[in-house]
Design an enzyme around this catalytic site. Sequence first.
Site: not given
Ligand code: RB5
Length: 157
Positions: A8, A65, A67, A98, A133
């Site tokens: 993203d 992205c 996180t 696994h 597994h």
């Molecule tokens: C974008 O602000 C953020 O929400 C996205 O990059 C991501 O972390 C979502 O899981």
Amino acid sequence: MKLAIGNDHVAVEMKKEMQAHLESKGIEVIDVGTNSTERFHYPVSGYKVAQMVAAGEVDGGVLICGTGVGISLAANKVNGIRACVCSEPYSARLSKQHNNTNIIAFGARVIGPETAKMILDEWLNAKYEGGRHQIRIDMISEIETTGKLLAAEEITG
Ligand code: RB5
């Protein structure tokens, strides 16, 4: 080997670094975007990469992205996808050995690019071990395709 990569708007720079890292190892990389820092909805690239992996058009996928959570959640909604977000190499390696993960995800706001490259290498070098597994992966597939949890014995017969 051919991989698909997607991200993203917060992960454009890390995606470029990861792509260059993969290409320096002779891995072909298909970039589904985004390459803009304009706000971008991560399910779009998560879905595109997941579709390519599920269709067998590529050997695996890399998603990034902020996180790694949202984009891996989106990818995991596609049948046959086992995506996990990793911030350290142990889980990355075991997720392949696994759980036979076919997509790895990173959080560009969680770890830096050098750590992400190390984790990616660990994942790429690991091999699925099969054996005990496989039944657990089959149980996950049953949930995915029928919405039901079957006992291991019901699958093996
Ligand atoms: C974008 O602000 C953020 O929400 C996205 O990059 C991501 O972390 C979502 O899981």
